[in-house]
Design a protein around this motif. Sequence first.
Motif, mmCIF file in Angstrom:
data_model
loop_
_atom_site.group_PDB
_atom_site.id
_atom_site.type_symbol
_atom_site.label_atom_id
_atom_site.label_comp_id
_atom_site.label_asym_id
_atom_site.label_seq_id
_atom_site.Cartn_x
_atom_site.Cartn_y
_atom_site.Cartn_z
ATOM 1 N N ASN A 121 9.728 -123.139 13.487
ATOM 2 C CA ASN A 121 10.646 -122.025 13.256
ATOM 3 C C ASN A 121 11.732 -122.019 14.327
ATOM 4 O O ASN A 121 11.505 -122.448 15.461
ATOM 5 C CB ASN A 121 9.897 -120.691 13.242
ATOM 6 N N ASP A 130 18.441 -113.683 11.239
ATOM 7 C CA ASP A 130 17.224 -114.214 10.618
ATOM 8 C C ASP A 130 16.735 -115.468 11.329
ATOM 9 O O ASP A 130 17.513 -116.193 11.947
ATOM 10 C CB ASP A 130 17.478 -114.548 9.141
ATOM 11 N N TYR A 132 14.750 -119.261 10.883
ATOM 12 C CA TYR A 132 14.792 -120.332 9.884
ATOM 13 C C TYR A 132 13.556 -121.210 10.014
ATOM 14 O O TYR A 132 13.003 -121.368 11.109
ATOM 15 C CB TYR A 132 16.037 -121.196 10.066
ATOM 16 N N LEU A 133 13.156 -121.766 8.894
ATOM 17 C CA LEU A 133 12.087 -122.759 8.890
ATOM 18 C C LEU A 133 12.738 -124.132 8.877
ATOM 19 O O LEU A 133 13.598 -124.414 8.037
ATOM 20 C CB LEU A 133 11.187 -122.587 7.661
ATOM 21 N N ARG A 179 15.842 -119.482 5.271
ATOM 22 C CA ARG A 179 15.484 -118.333 6.089
ATOM 23 C C ARG A 179 14.003 -117.996 5.941
ATOM 24 O O ARG A 179 13.460 -118.053 4.844
ATOM 25 C CB ARG A 179 16.328 -117.119 5.707
ATOM 26 N N ASP A 180 13.386 -117.633 7.057
ATOM 27 C CA ASP A 180 11.978 -117.223 7.049
ATOM 28 C C ASP A 180 11.916 -115.732 7.376
ATOM 29 O O ASP A 180 11.945 -115.333 8.544
ATOM 30 C CB ASP A 180 11.179 -118.031 8.077
ATOM 31 N N LYS A 181 11.868 -114.899 6.332
ATOM 32 C CA LYS A 181 11.900 -113.454 6.499
ATOM 33 C C LYS A 181 10.629 -112.897 7.130
ATOM 34 O O LYS A 181 10.590 -111.721 7.514
ATOM 35 C CB LYS A 181 12.122 -112.790 5.136
ATOM 36 N N ARG A 182 9.605 -113.727 7.242
ATOM 37 C CA ARG A 182 8.340 -113.230 7.806
ATOM 38 C C ARG A 182 8.341 -113.249 9.328
ATOM 39 O O ARG A 182 7.368 -112.836 9.952
ATOM 40 C CB ARG A 182 7.180 -114.054 7.254
ATOM 41 N N LYS A 217 3.521 -113.204 9.863
ATOM 42 C CA LYS A 217 2.718 -114.113 9.047
ATOM 43 C C LYS A 217 1.232 -113.925 9.335
ATOM 44 O O LYS A 217 0.838 -113.251 10.296
ATOM 45 C CB LYS A 217 3.112 -115.563 9.340
#
Length: 288
Positions: A121, A130, A132-133, A179-182, A217
Amino acid sequence: MVAPVISPWYLQLYVPGLYTDLQRRAQVANVRINNMQSFDKDAKMQLEEVLQGKVAGVEVTGYATKADDTIEPSTIQQFTTLNEGQLNTNFEIDLPYDIEADGELHQVTIKDEEISSILKNYAVPRLDKDAYLMAEVADWQTLDLLPGEANIIMDETYIGKSLIDPTTTADTLNLSLGRDKRIAVKRTLVKEMSSIKTSGSSSKQVFTYELTVKNNKLTDVNLLLKDQYPLSSIKEVEVKLDDAGDAMVNAETGVLTWKVDLKPGESKKIRFSYTIRYPKDKKIINIK
């Protein structure tokens, strides 16, 4: 969905007249860009009408065949010969294809390969709120990648597009997977620890920022967190990094990097601060 990239941030003094001229040039440039966009739209329609065997910048050579003839992607490379020249790469495909002459874009599989990558990440809260992955690919030089857009599919679901840039000199290739919203990321100015003071002929501004990250997560997260402080190439302006917050500091680019490990549901806070000194009769136009 492309992850943000930090560039060095150089402070600039306000110069009366020059700034107005730059604004005027920017407005003229915007008009030219809008005109070009209108032209490009028409040119694109014409280009699509004459599209013949050009797919994503790769020249496809083959023969016409029946529309119901199909070849499994895993066997495609058996019919593909890679010819790499000094300035370009050509894939010669000894396999019949049926490409409709309907003016539409068509995708043709020319190579199917499974590669290993490490997921991580990444966040730059100064540029994007945000996280990102990212997929980190080693030994990517052997993949014969072409620059351009890539469709990202995860868990059999299309999630968007990314960019492939094989011109990098890095040992690993980083691909943005979206994007990784978690992962929650927040950047705030700590007002009680920030100030502006004038003494004698100079002004001093202190900036203190707090970065807050939280893992929403159900699994552990390894987060690469980046921020930056400004640089000065002006003799009258001085920048000092007061507190790096235990970051890895690149003094040449002003980039601060943290590797943050987060358990499920865990949150962490990081603070850093810097000071800018400049003549009190001057103004810095990009101080924040």
